[in-house]
Each structure stands twice: as C-alpha cells, then as structure tokens.
Write an enzyme that holds these catalytic residues in place. Structure first.
Site, PDB file in Angstrom:
ATOM      1  N   CYS A   1       1.895 -54.700 -21.759  1.00 38.69           N
ATOM      2  CA  CYS A   1       1.452 -54.864 -23.144  1.00 38.69           C
ATOM      3  C   CYS A   1       0.074 -54.248 -23.332  1.00 38.69           C
ATOM      4  O   CYS A   1      -0.509 -53.699 -22.389  1.00 38.69           O
ATOM      5  CB  CYS A   1       1.427 -56.341 -23.544  1.00 38.69           C
ATOM      6  SG  CYS A   1       0.152 -57.290 -22.684  1.00 38.69           S
TER       7      CYS A   1
ATOM      8  N   CYS B   1      -2.789 -55.008 -20.935  1.00 39.31           N
ATOM      9  CA  CYS B   1      -2.807 -54.253 -19.673  1.00 39.31           C
ATOM     10  C   CYS B   1      -3.602 -52.959 -19.846  1.00 39.31           C
ATOM     11  O   CYS B   1      -4.417 -52.583 -18.996  1.00 39.31           O
ATOM     12  CB  CYS B   1      -1.382 -53.917 -19.225  1.00 39.31           C
ATOM     13  SG  CYS B   1      -0.313 -55.355 -19.013  1.00 39.31           S
TER      14      CYS B   1
ATOM     15  N   CYS C   1      26.033 -30.171  11.822  1.00 40.43           N
ATOM     16  CA  CYS C   1      25.537 -30.871  13.013  1.00 40.43           C
ATOM     17  C   CYS C   1      24.013 -30.831  13.062  1.00 40.43           C
ATOM     18  O   CYS C   1      23.363 -30.226  12.206  1.00 40.43           O
ATOM     19  CB  CYS C   1      26.117 -30.251  14.288  1.00 40.43           C
ATOM     20  SG  CYS C   1      25.578 -28.535  14.511  1.00 40.43           S
TER      21      CYS C   1
ATOM     22  N   CYS D   1      22.302 -27.447  12.886  1.00 36.86           N
ATOM     23  CA  CYS D   1      22.160 -26.935  11.505  1.00 36.86           C
ATOM     24  C   CYS D   1      20.872 -27.473  10.875  1.00 36.86           C
ATOM     25  O   CYS D   1      20.131 -26.746  10.209  1.00 36.86           O
ATOM     26  CB  CYS D   1      23.345 -27.351  10.650  1.00 36.86           C
ATOM     27  SG  CYS D   1      24.947 -26.801  11.276  1.00 36.86           S
TER      28      CYS D   1
ATOM     29  N   ASP E   1      -8.946 -18.975 -44.227  1.00 36.69           N
ATOM     30  CA  ASP E   1      -9.294 -17.609 -43.849  1.00 36.69           C
ATOM     31  C   ASP E   1      -8.354 -16.700 -44.653  1.00 36.69           C
ATOM     32  O   ASP E   1      -7.276 -17.129 -45.075  1.00 36.69           O
ATOM     33  CB  ASP E   1      -9.066 -17.418 -42.345  1.00 36.69           C
ATOM     34  CG  ASP E   1      -9.288 -15.982 -41.915  1.00 36.69           C
ATOM     35  OD1 ASP E   1     -10.336 -15.431 -42.247  1.00 36.69           O
ATOM     36  OD2 ASP E   1      -8.384 -15.421 -41.264  1.00 36.69           O
TER      37      ASP E   1
ATOM     38  N   ASP F   1      -5.995 -18.382 -38.224  1.00 40.23           N
ATOM     39  CA  ASP F   1      -4.976 -17.910 -37.277  1.00 40.23           C
ATOM     40  C   ASP F   1      -5.087 -18.608 -35.935  1.00 40.23           C
ATOM     41  O   ASP F   1      -4.252 -18.413 -35.058  1.00 40.23           O
ATOM     42  CB  ASP F   1      -5.039 -16.388 -37.105  1.00 40.23           C
ATOM     43  CG  ASP F   1      -6.388 -15.914 -36.578  1.00 40.23           C
ATOM     44  OD1 ASP F   1      -7.151 -16.745 -36.052  1.00 40.23           O
ATOM     45  OD2 ASP F   1      -6.673 -14.713 -36.694  1.00 40.23           O
TER      46      ASP F   1
ATOM     47  N   ASP G   1     -10.469 -17.509 -35.489  1.00 37.78           N
ATOM     48  CA  ASP G   1     -11.224 -18.500 -36.252  1.00 37.78           C
ATOM     49  C   ASP G   1     -11.511 -19.766 -35.459  1.00 37.78           C
ATOM     50  O   ASP G   1     -11.840 -20.803 -36.050  1.00 37.78           O
ATOM     51  CB  ASP G   1     -10.438 -18.880 -37.519  1.00 37.78           C
ATOM     52  CG  ASP G   1     -10.130 -17.679 -38.380  1.00 37.78           C
ATOM     53  OD1 ASP G   1     -11.055 -16.909 -38.638  1.00 37.78           O
ATOM     54  OD2 ASP G   1      -8.971 -17.507 -38.765  1.00 37.78           O
TER      55      ASP G   1
END
Length: 818
Positions: A12, A15, A85, A88, A505, A703, A707
């Site tokens: 909550c 916390c 195995c 591998c 602008d 833009d 700016d």
C-alpha cells in the site's frame, strides 16, 4: 546516475512512504519516486557517494526486496536442442564459455536448458547461436519469464489461488457456523473451525503478517498491520473457547482475512486492466526476424538481434526493429508512429521504424537500434515514466497516508477503552440501530469493545488514498499513448489544464517545415547565375530555407560551384567565398552589419513579406546582387486549431526569427493573437520568460530538437514529432503525430486525468470519513468492514478505468467545448 529498481513486498501507499523515508535519509540519494502500482522505484543518486548496491541495501533495510532492472549483464535462458548425454552438456558449456562477454554459464540436461549472463555490448545472441550450432546443437531463446508469465500475471495468479482456497475454507466455516447456531449443536465445533481457519489466517495470510512485522520494525505501520491486528488476535482469543465458555471470534478472523485476499486479487486484476496500454505497445513489436549470417538466412527472435545485423523483410511483414535500408525500395505503413494512414515510400539510405509494416517490396535493412534505444521502446519508456511519476496534488495525500495507520491504531485503542468505560452510552446508541442484524447490544462490554475495535481496524483504508493518483495516471497515459500523446510526468498533467498562453515556434510547427523558392529578383546577373551562387553558398547550411534554395537549383539542373571559407552567421545568414569573391546571403540585419545598400528593392521586399514570404538578399562585399523569396506553407489545420485554443480562453503567440512584416502576415493567416518576431535562436528562452511574467503558466510548442531550451523553460514543453524525430528528453508532452489538433486533445486529456484524481481522492476521503465513525460506534460488523475496505480500493481503481471512455477526438468544424 538514475536507475529503476524492482521492489517486492509493497502492499500500500504506506510501504512507498517507508521506502521514500529511508532513501531520503540515505547519503548520496538525490531524488526518489516510488510507484506502488508498478512496484518500482526510480532513484537518482551520486555515484561518488553511493553505488547501486548501496541503494538496494537501503531499500532492504526498510524491509523490502529490491533488484536493479537495468544491469549491463542480462540473464537469459536458452532451450538447447539435440543434447542426449553429459558430453553434450560439456560441449555446449565450453562453446558458450569461450565467448567473450558470458558469465555463469550453466547447462542442464534434464530440462535441456542453458542459463547464463551476457553483456550485449560485447556479444550478440546470433554469435552465441552460431557457436552452439558449430558444436552440433541449436537453441531458441526463452524469456526468464515468458511474455504470458509477466510479473503482474504471476502475482495475480498467486493472489487468485490464495483467494479461491481461502474462499472455499471460509464458506465451509460459515456453513458450519449457521448449522451450529440455528439447527443443531456440532460437537467440537470450536476445534473444527480453529483447524479450518488456521491455514487461512496464518498460511494464506502469511505475506500479510510478514509485511506487518517489517513495517512495525521500521516504525512505519501500513495496511498489513491493520489486517493482521484484525485477524490474528480474534483467532488467538477465539482459541480460548476450546477451554472455557466464551464467544469465539475464529469465524470473524477467517472471514476478515478472506475478504482481504479477495480484495487484493480483484485489485491486482483491476491494476492489470489499468496497465494494458504498455502491454498493447509491447505487442505491436515483431517477435522474430530473418538475418543474414555468413551468407545464409537464419531466423532469430527480435531479442537476439544486434546492431549491424542485416535483416531481410518481405512484403506484409513487420519490420523487427529500427534500421536503415541497405537494399531495395518499398512502401511502408508507418501509421503506428506518424498516424499517417497512407503508406510512404522508403528506399536505400532511408530510416525505417520497428513495428511498422512493409507493404510491397522485399528489402534488406541494417539494424541501427535495439532494445531500449528503439522508437517503440522509447514510447514505452515514456509511458512507464508517466505512470510512475507523481502529480503535485499527490504529495499532500502521501503525507497524510504516512500518519493514517498510526492514527487508526490510536483510534482503535480509544474505541476499545471507550466501550469499556462508557458502556451505557455506546449501548444506547447501538439500541437505536438494533434493526441492523449485525448490531447486537446485548453482548458483554468486553465482547462489544473487542468487536468494535476490530471493525475500526479493518474498515480503515489507506490503499484507496494511495491508489488515487497512480491509477488515474496509468489509465490516462495509456489512453494518451493510443492517441499519439505521450505525457512525460504527472506535473505536466496538473499544469497543462491551467495553461494561460501557448507559444508556437513557426517553422515545422505552424508551417510544414518544407519551404520552397517562390520569387527570384536578380539585379546585375542572370537568374540562373544568381541561383547558382546562392545554392552553392547554402549547400553547407542545415537551415530549411537554405535547403529550399539548394533544392530549387537541383530541380533546374544547375551545376553548383565550389565554396571556401563558409561561415554560418547565426540569425542573419551565411558568408562564403566563390572564385576569390566573398558573398553574403541573408536578411536585412546582415546587410546592415556589412553596410550594403538594399534600399532600391525596399518596395519589392515589403510586398513579398506582406505575402508571408521570407526574403533573403544576395550581395558581394560592395553591392546587392538581388533578392530571393522563400515561402513555407501554413499547415492546413493551423487556423482552426488556433481558433479552438483561443475559444478555450488560452492566448496564443508565435516566436520566430522572421522579420516582423512576414511574421505578422503568417500570424494573421493562422489567427494568432501575439507575434514575437526577429528572435535569434538563443533568444527564445528569454521570450518565454517574458510571456511567463505577463501571462503566468506558458506552454511552448516546437519541434523538440531545435527548440529544446525554450521547451525546457516553458511550464509545459510540447514537442511535435514525426517518427524517429520524437525528442523524448526535450519535452513534457510529446505528440507522436504531426497534428496540431493533438494539442487540444492533450489539454482535454489533462483535464480528464486531473478530474479523475480529484474524484478518487473525494471518494477515498468520503469513505473513511463515513465508515470509521460508524465502526467506532459499533454500527458495523468487522466482516462487513473488511468487505467494505476492499470495495473502497476497487471503487478508486474502477473509477480510474472509466477514464478509458474519455473522448479525445477534436472536431475543428465546430467550436470546441471544454
């Protein structure tokens, strides 16, 4: 340094306040933003004073778990195919360990999985795949947590499991209670209910008691404390009923915990609905990609892509990530980024955006951005930041929440004492309400005191207060993202609704930003030679007006001359040497600085400027050679948008480097009420400050790239972007689509979010203000209180979800209504 940490154990707002409090007193920590909805903390800290581990330890000292979300080494899991195995396993492990940038490689034969850490900056996943394939095996990448197994989904599933188990047990307990009370006496009833209730109170509710203990240990009691005190003491006292004839409270304890678990499950489900926006954004991305490795085409997941990979994208496929076309041309549907429904042509050298759709040709694209750097990821990041930020109004609620639980505990003690001391007074009140089936004034004073105190504990709800802002922001930011409006922080939400002035602008904002040459008036040289000199000078310029001149020369197939000593003169023009002659091209200010006479063309200049054209003068060091006029067309929707903004009672202004006559002509077409002309690039910040002094709260629309300083200075910076040009860092609000109407939509969104926040706080305060006094006078049973407490939190969340219905569409044909 700023990092985001995943927090575990929060339940909550109290916390979040505990973590805030600990970090505020930790040396080196600058800013903290804890979000209880997303279970994350955004922390900015001084690396020279404290490191990442220090921040984690500080959070852990408050009794919560913490882990860094953005480590340089990422842990991944691979499903290895072909292993049979132990040999591998050794082969695969050796192949992976040999690669630079891997750590903690572990291969498991039983699960056919390999887990490891790797550094994406040093190693590509495609290189791992090649290494494993080189020893005769293959793998597919697995998420640590699968997409369908996201943390919030796992959390919700666990909550559902606890809720269902508790509900079944509690249903049995309540059935036995009804039988025992109204039909027949059940032998060993108290023992049976105690055995049934124990798993609910102590096992299914264990996380509540752990949270309660941690918060008390840190002297910052939270919601868990109230639920623990409302369930554990009644259960333990109820056990005395096994040995002596007293009222048992085991059924009440079991029901209280069950209602709490039901509430938490419904809450987590509702939070999931509130955060769907991010899930939708994530789903937009492609899942797999085909890349070329050693001349062969292989399929990998998008997470396996690395910068520099060459992707093969066929018609109809999504572009997996941002990149540059290296081969081919096509039409691409970029509607998710730009809002433009018509596909756009893209060819070799053009940038493409991940998650957009290739509509026609087959193309090869070099990966330029992956992971968090992509356009889609930036959008997701911005939405997450907005959802994790705070609105200024929330600060007061957070402070109150910090005192809420201790205050309830004090009220509980006072209520218990009052019932024992002033029993007759309380019984008289209860007798007037005895028509309520749960009001039983004939009980002993001790029972009444205990039941009433328990009701006060479980009916109080700080969660509703803590969820008021985060849920509204979460839903609102998601709604905005759907419409192409990205709000960076909660402060912008609160400020935008009160804006008094919007400054624009000109180039690229009110106009299309694609100027074209409209008039050439040479004096002593031919038009072709005039354009050749002007374009040669402007070829090195990045200014849109200069590029318009270069484009005009290119269209007429005019060969340009080589230029020496090129110099850009900020806010005035350029200077360059061509074939040993020094030339100037720029505005009247530049000519005045060089003492070049242009009065013979004053009438022509005035006429052109009154037509909203920008006039540039070409001259040598001695004399003027003529004029060239460039026009940047006003956006089609600009006048209607400006009218709608003015109708809201918001003033408008245009800030431009153009001369006053040209600026006034453009402003007149657009309907803008105030014009600030002749402003140099570094003067825009001062102009915004002047507007703030005159009008108060000012928004700046630009833009987002050129700016940036002015956007930062404004109370709310709004960046108009298209596709990859979105400037995430520059503005408080980023409009993905290049549509001015989205400015009005963003104001409507701001008003809608803030209205929901105020509604949420009203209902949270109203609930507590009404429910707690009712409980104090014994008029609410604890079981009803526990259910009401859950409903209070859900009411706030579902009220926020109603924000999804908010219509952000803007009709410019009619007057805009707020």
């Amino acid at each position: 340094m700023r990092h985001t940490f995943k927090i575990t154990g929060m339940s909550c707002a109290s916390c979040a306040n505990s973590i805030n409090s600990v970090l505020e007193h930790t040396q080196g920590v600058k800013t903290i933003n804890v979000n209880v909805v997303n279970d994350i903390a955004d922390v900015e800290y001084d690396e020279s004073v404290i490191d990442t581990q220090g921040v984690i330890e500080a959070i852990e000292s408050a009794g919560y778990g913490a882990s860094l979300l953005d480590e340089s080494f990422q842990r991944i899991s691979l499903r290895v195919e072909g292993m049979t195995c132990a040999t591998c396993v050794n082969n695969v492990e050796k192949a992976l360990k040999k690669l630079e940038g891997t750590e903690d490689v572990s291969v498991n034969l039983a699960t056919h999985k390999a887990t490891l850490k790797y550094n994406p900056e040093k190693l590509r996943i495609s290189e791992m795949k090649k290494a494993v394939q080189g020893v005769g095996y293959d793998f597919t990448l697995e998420e640590e947590i699968d997409d369908s197994e996201a943390p919030d989904v796992i959390k919700m599933r666990a909550a559902k499991k606890r809720m269902l188990t508790a509900s079944v047990i509690t249903a049995i307990v309540m059935s036995l209670m009804v039988i025992h009370m109204f039909f027949l006496t059940i032998p060993g009833y108290t023992i049976i209910t105690a055995l049934l209730g124990a798993p609910v109170v102590f096992y299914l509710g264990a996380h509540v008691h752990r949270g309660s203990f941690k918060s008390l240990k840190n002297l910052s009691p939270n919601m868990d404390v109230l639920v623990s005190l409302g369930s554990m003491p009644p259960y333990l006292i109820g056990l005395l009923g096994i040995f002596m004839p007293i009222t048992t409270f085991i059924e009440m304890a079991t029901t209280i915990m069950t209602f709490h678990l039901i509430g938490k499950y419904l809450e987590s489900r509702a939070k999931g609905k509130a955060s769907q926006a991010i899930k939708k954004l994530v789903e937009l991305g492609a899942k797999t990609a085909r890349i070329i490795v050693d001349g062969e085409e292989i399929e990998v997941t998008t997470k396996e892509l690395s910068e520099g990979d060459i992707m093969v994208i066929r018609p109809g496929e999504k572009i997996p990530t941002d990149g540059i076309i290296k081969e081919g041309s096509t039409m691409i549907d970029e509607s998710i980024a730009t809002g433009e429904s018509m596909p756009v042509k893209r060819q070799q050298g053009d940038e493409v955006i991940g998650a957009t759709i290739n509509k026609q040709g087959s193309i090869k694209v070099e990966v330029t951005k992956i992971g968090k750097d992509t356009f889609l990821s930036q959008v997701i990041t911005l939405v997450e930041q907005a959802q994790g930020s705070k609105v200024p109004i929330q600060e007061f609620a957070d402070r109150v929440t910090g005192y809420f639980v201790p205050a309830i505990m004090v009220i509980t003690v006072l209520t218990f004492s009052s019932f024992l001391i002033f029993t007759d007074f309380h019984v008289a009140i209860m007798e007037t309400m005895s028509f309520l089936p749960w009001v039983m004034p004939d009980q002993s004073p001790l029972v009444l005191a205990f039941v009433t105190a328990t009701a006060v504990l479980v009916i109080a709800c700080p969660c509703a207060l803590g969820l008021g802002t985060p849920t509204a922001l979460m839903v609102g930011s998601g709604l905005g993202a759907d419409k192409g409006i990205l709000i960076r922080n909660g402060e912008a939400v609160q400020t935008l609704k009160d804006i008094k002035m919007i400054a624009f602008d000109k180039t690229g904002t009110l106009t299309y930003g694609k100027p074209v040459v409209t008039d050439i008036h040479p004096e002593t040289i031919s038009e072709t030679e005039f354009l050749r000199i002007a374009a040669s000078m402007e070829e090195g310029s990045e200014h849109p007006l200069g590029q318009a001149i270069v484009s005009s020369a290119s269209d007429k197939n005019i060969t340009l001359k080589s230029v020496k000593d090129f110099e850009a003169l900020s806010g005035r023009g350029v200077k360059a040497t061509i074939e040993k002659t020094t030339y100037y091209i720029g505005n009247r200010r530049l000519m005045d600085d060089q003492n070049i006479d242009y009065t013979a063309q004053n009438e022509t200049i005035t006429t052109l400027e009154n037509e909203a054209k920008t006039v540039m003068i070409l001259a040598t060091e001695q004399k003027m050679l003529g004029l060239i006029a460039v026009s940047d067309e006003l956006k089609e929707d600009a006048p209607a948008v400006i009218r709608a903004i003015e109708h809201l009672g918001i003033k408008t202004a245009m800030i431009t480097g153009d001369n006053e006559r040209t600026a006034n002509a453009i402003a007149k077409k657009a309907g803008i009420s105030s014009v600030i002309a002749g402003v140099l690039p570094d003067g825009k910040v001062d102009e915004v400050k002047r507007l703030q002094a005159k009008y108060g709260l000012v928004a700046m629309v630009g833009d987002g790239i050129n700016d940036a300083p002015a956007l930062k200075q404004a109370n709310v910076g709004i960046a108009l972007g298209t596709g990859t040009d979105v400037a995430i860092e520059a503005a408080d609000v980023t409009l993905i689509r290049d549509e001015l109407a989205l400015i009005i939509a963003s104001i409507k969104l701001s008003q809608g979010i803030f209205r929901k926040i105020k509604e949420n706080y009203f209902w949270a305060w109203f609930y507590n203000a009404v429910a707690i006094p009712f409980a104090m006078f014994g008029l609410l049973h604890p079981m009803i209180g526990a259910a009401a407490m859950s409903v209070s939190s859900l009411n706030v969340i579902y009220n926020s979800l109603r924000l999804k219905r908010k219509n952000l569409d803007v009709s410019l044909e009619v007057q805009y209504e707020a």
